[in-house]
Motif scaffolding. Structure first.
Motif, PDB file in Angstrom:
ATOM      1  N   GLN A 166      43.626  45.900  46.596  1.00  0.00           N
ATOM      2  CA  GLN A 166      44.635  46.099  45.563  1.00  0.00           C
ATOM      3  C   GLN A 166      44.127  45.604  44.209  1.00  0.00           C
ATOM      4  OE1 GLN A 166      47.839  44.150  47.758  1.00  0.00           O
ATOM      5  NE2 GLN A 166      46.953  45.375  49.384  1.00  0.00           N
ATOM      6  N   GLY A 167      44.237  46.465  43.219  1.00  0.00           N
ATOM      7  CA  GLY A 167      43.771  46.140  41.883  1.00  0.00           C
ATOM      8  C   GLY A 167      42.398  46.690  41.562  1.00  0.00           C
ATOM      9  N   ALA A 168      41.652  47.115  42.569  1.00  0.00           N
ATOM     10  CA  ALA A 168      40.313  47.658  42.312  1.00  0.00           C
ATOM     11  C   ALA A 168      40.411  49.082  41.775  1.00  0.00           C
ATOM     12  CB  ALA A 168      39.480  47.639  43.587  1.00  0.00           C
ATOM     13  N   VAL A 280      24.557  37.009  47.199  1.00  0.00           N
ATOM     14  CA  VAL A 280      25.930  37.215  46.743  1.00  0.00           C
ATOM     15  C   VAL A 280      26.279  38.704  46.803  1.00  0.00           C
ATOM     16  CG1 VAL A 280      25.806  35.205  45.243  1.00  0.00           C
ATOM     17  CG2 VAL A 280      25.255  37.470  44.321  1.00  0.00           C
ATOM     18  N   PRO A 281      27.567  39.043  46.800  1.00  0.00           N
ATOM     19  CA  PRO A 281      27.957  40.455  46.787  1.00  0.00           C
ATOM     20  C   PRO A 281      27.649  41.094  45.433  1.00  0.00           C
ATOM     21  CG  PRO A 281      29.895  39.045  46.590  1.00  0.00           C
ATOM     22  CD  PRO A 281      28.738  38.140  46.874  1.00  0.00           C
ATOM     23  N   PRO A 282      27.617  42.433  45.375  1.00  0.00           N
ATOM     24  CA  PRO A 282      27.384  43.101  44.089  1.00  0.00           C
ATOM     25  C   PRO A 282      28.408  42.656  43.052  1.00  0.00           C
ATOM     26  CG  PRO A 282      27.266  44.670  45.895  1.00  0.00           C
ATOM     27  CD  PRO A 282      27.779  43.391  46.479  1.00  0.00           C
ATOM     28  N   GLY A 283      27.954  42.419  41.840  1.00  0.00           N
ATOM     29  CA  GLY A 283      28.846  41.941  40.785  1.00  0.00           C
ATOM     30  C   GLY A 283      29.417  43.062  39.953  1.00  0.00           C
ATOM     31  N   GLY A 284      29.979  42.699  38.795  1.00  0.00           N
ATOM     32  CA  GLY A 284      30.572  43.681  37.895  1.00  0.00           C
ATOM     33  C   GLY A 284      32.035  43.918  38.194  1.00  0.00           C
ATOM     34  N   ASP A 285      32.617  44.871  37.458  1.00  0.00           N
ATOM     35  CA  ASP A 285      34.034  45.180  37.604  1.00  0.00           C
ATOM     36  C   ASP A 285      34.288  46.488  38.348  1.00  0.00           C
ATOM     37  OD1 ASP A 285      34.691  42.914  36.074  1.00  0.00           O
ATOM     38  OD2 ASP A 285      34.441  44.036  34.206  1.00  0.00           O
ATOM     39  N   GLU A 286      33.346  47.400  38.306  1.00  0.00           N
ATOM     40  CA  GLU A 286      33.559  48.733  38.873  1.00  0.00           C
ATOM     41  C   GLU A 286      33.668  48.676  40.393  1.00  0.00           C
ATOM     42  OE1 GLU A 286      33.631  53.110  38.503  1.00  0.00           O
ATOM     43  OE2 GLU A 286      34.287  51.343  37.381  1.00  0.00           O
ATOM     44  N   GLY A 287      34.817  49.114  40.901  1.00  0.00           N
ATOM     45  CA  GLY A 287      35.015  49.140  42.340  1.00  0.00           C
ATOM     46  C   GLY A 287      35.048  47.771  42.984  1.00  0.00           C
ATOM     47  N   ARG A 288      35.494  46.759  42.240  1.00  0.00           N
ATOM     48  CA  ARG A 288      35.532  45.397  42.769  1.00  0.00           C
ATOM     49  C   ARG A 288      36.982  44.908  42.886  1.00  0.00           C
ATOM     50  NH1 ARG A 288      31.472  47.316  43.520  1.00  0.00           N
ATOM     51  NH2 ARG A 288      29.392  46.687  42.835  1.00  0.00           N
ATOM     52  N   CYS A 289      37.235  44.099  43.928  1.00  0.00           N
ATOM     53  CA  CYS A 289      38.620  43.688  44.170  1.00  0.00           C
ATOM     54  C   CYS A 289      38.814  42.182  44.311  1.00  0.00           C
ATOM     55  CB  CYS A 289      39.167  44.384  45.414  1.00  0.00           C
ATOM     56  SG  CYS A 289      38.055  44.387  46.835  1.00  0.00           S
ATOM     57  N   ALA A 290      37.765  41.393  44.482  1.00  0.00           N
ATOM     58  CA  ALA A 290      37.862  39.930  44.535  1.00  0.00           C
ATOM     59  C   ALA A 290      38.935  39.454  45.496  1.00  0.00           C
ATOM     60  CB  ALA A 290      38.123  39.355  43.128  1.00  0.00           C
ATOM     61  N   TYR A 291      38.918  40.040  46.691  1.00  0.00           N
ATOM     62  CA  TYR A 291      39.857  39.593  47.736  1.00  0.00           C
ATOM     63  C   TYR A 291      39.273  38.405  48.496  1.00  0.00           C
ATOM     64  CZ  TYR A 291      41.675  39.583  52.513  1.00  0.00           C
ATOM     65  OH  TYR A 291      42.161  39.194  53.729  1.00  0.00           O
ATOM     66  N   VAL A 292      38.073  38.576  49.019  1.00  0.00           N
ATOM     67  CA  VAL A 292      37.363  37.500  49.706  1.00  0.00           C
ATOM     68  C   VAL A 292      35.946  37.443  49.145  1.00  0.00           C
ATOM     69  CG1 VAL A 292      36.373  36.767  51.914  1.00  0.00           C
ATOM     70  CG2 VAL A 292      38.714  37.609  51.842  1.00  0.00           C
ATOM     71  N   TYR A 293      35.457  36.252  48.863  1.00  0.00           N
ATOM     72  CA  TYR A 293      34.094  36.124  48.343  1.00  0.00           C
ATOM     73  C   TYR A 293      33.165  35.778  49.499  1.00  0.00           C
ATOM     74  CZ  TYR A 293      30.306  35.470  45.094  1.00  0.00           C
ATOM     75  OH  TYR A 293      29.121  35.619  44.414  1.00  0.00           O
ATOM     76  N   THR A 294      32.351  36.753  49.884  1.00  0.00           N
ATOM     77  CA  THR A 294      31.509  36.624  51.069  1.00  0.00           C
ATOM     78  C   THR A 294      30.040  36.707  50.687  1.00  0.00           C
ATOM     79  OG1 THR A 294      33.215  37.606  52.455  1.00  0.00           O
ATOM     80  CG2 THR A 294      30.979  37.617  53.330  1.00  0.00           C
ATOM     81  N   VAL A 295      29.265  35.735  51.146  1.00  0.00           N
ATOM     82  CA  VAL A 295      27.827  35.746  50.929  1.00  0.00           C
ATOM     83  C   VAL A 295      27.129  35.964  52.268  1.00  0.00           C
ATOM     84  CG1 VAL A 295      28.010  34.199  48.945  1.00  0.00           C
ATOM     85  CG2 VAL A 295      27.578  33.233  51.220  1.00  0.00           C
TER      86      VAL A 295
END
Length: 394
Positions: A166-168, A280-295
């Motif tokens: 949600q929000g991505a 780390v997961p791919p950064g940036g804003d495009e297609g990102r949702c920041a639900y869980v931060y998984t490495v």
């Protein structure tokens, strides 16, 4: 010095809404109409979500799992049909197909995003393939443009599992808006979570929406009680929860922004650790949702213990691929492997990420991860994701 306690899930979830929630319970419980499911607040929340997503219809239901099952049924998945699902993810991705007597076909994941690989998925298409279900995972959306193209070219139904996203937004289109039907989940830990179970289906197809509304209510149309046009489910949305979500909707953008800021801070601090075995997961804003931060960590279990001993709770989602579970073993062809999903499941570890974290807490977590990599060098440092070593044979 006493180590701080940084829980994985927020210890004060909904705390600021406690008084409002108590008032809402009283208001709805004492209202003359005594309507506790699928009433005016549910209808209002559907309209609000549809407006925000730019969707024709939103259909609320009892959970994200039932939303996925009903979506597959609505697009015609039935006995013997094959449904393409990712090999890494939550059990309902496969269980929904199995519950309809269909066959989940597991595709391997992309090594960067850990979401289903479109190329691998297409290689598994057969004349029996009915639908494809890409799922967004952790903080990254699946490659929906390629899946939309795959569905169109191969004549497949496209159901988008956007429960965590949600929000991505990807290429200007919100998560949940890429498939014929999109799935949302409101279980408490999700970005728009609530104190209980709940979900939604998003579609522009009025015919599908009408079908989904009957499915969620024992096969009955609205206003036709005790007239069952088909076999359905009991997946009705609670009026109290709808009213509570309407109250919290105004603050959703702020909570999402805080999540994104925390994810960005983790990425800034931890990206330099790639050569020490933490990716780390791919950064940036495009297609990102920041639900869980998984490495992805070489010494995942040791890192988890190290953080736990220093007051930081972690969580390991999906420690084995779906086809390696007993529940789905009969759908895993003998000798089949999903090497990228297997490698990832042996290394995944999630760090605390919720709006209640302070900047100091985020830095403390990052400091401890950095400290771990300095004190415990890995045997096989990973400079690039494409160089991930093989996982042990299950």
């Amino acid at each position: 010095m006493t180590e701080p306690s940084i829980p994985f899930f927020s210890p004060r979830l909904f705390e600021e809404d406690r008084e409002r929630a108590l008032r809402l319970i009283h208001e709805i419980g004492t209202a003359p109409e005594q309507r506790f499911i699928l009433g005016e607040f549910s209808a209002r929340l559907e309209r609000e979500l549809a407006d925000r997503l730019g969707a024709g219809q939103v259909v609320l239901c009892g959970s994200g799992t039932s939303a996925l099952t009903m979506a597959l049924a609505a697009v015609g998945v039935g006995a013997g049909d094959e449904v393409l699902v990712p090999a890494l993810g939550c059990a309902p991705l496969a269980a929904a197909a199995v519950s309809l007597d269909a066959v989940p076909v597991f595709a391997d994941v992309d090594p960067l995003t850990l979401t289903m690989d479109p190329e691998d998925a297409e290689a598994r298409v057969t004349p029996r393939t009915r639908a494809v279900v890409p799922a967004h995972l952790f903080s990254v959306m699946a490659d929906m443009p390629r899946f939309a193209d795959l569905a169109k070219r191969r004549g497949l139904r496209l159901v988008e599992d956007s429960a965590v996203a949600q929000g991505a937004v990807l290429q200007g289109r919100p998560a949940g808006r890429w498939g014929e039907i999109g799935i949302l989940s409101f279980v408490q830990v999700k970005s728009f979570g609530m104190p209980g179970e709940g979900g939604a289906l998003v579609t522009d197809d009025d015919r599908l929406a009408e079908l989904l509304r009957m499915f969620r209510n024992h096969g009955q149309r609205a206003g036709e009680r005790f007239t069952h046009r088909m076999i359905g489910w009991n997946s009705r949305f609670d009026e109290l929860q709808a009213r509570f979500q309407l109250h919290r909707l105004a603050g959703l953008a702020g909570r999402l922004a805080r999540r994104a800021a925390i994810a960005d801070r983790y990425t800034e601090r931890l990206a330099p650790l790639a050569e020490r075995g933490v990716l780390v997961p791919p950064g940036g804003d495009e297609g990102r949702c920041a639900y869980v931060y998984t490495v992805l960590a070489d010494n995942r279990d040791a890192l988890s213990r190290y953080l736990q001993e220093r007051g930081v709770a972690t969580h390991v989602y999906y420690p084995r691929p779906l086809p390696r579970h007993a529940a789905f073993a009969r759908h895993a062809p003998p000798g089949a492997r999903w090497p990228r999903a297997e490698r990832a499941s042996a290394r995944l570890v999630s760090l605390p990420l919720h709006p209640g974290l302070t900047d100091d807490q985020v830095d403390y977590v990052a400091d401890r991860v950095t400290e771990f990599t300095a004190r415990r060098p890995v045997s096989h440092p990973l400079a690039r994701r494409s160089q991930m070593p093989e996982a042990p044979t299950p």
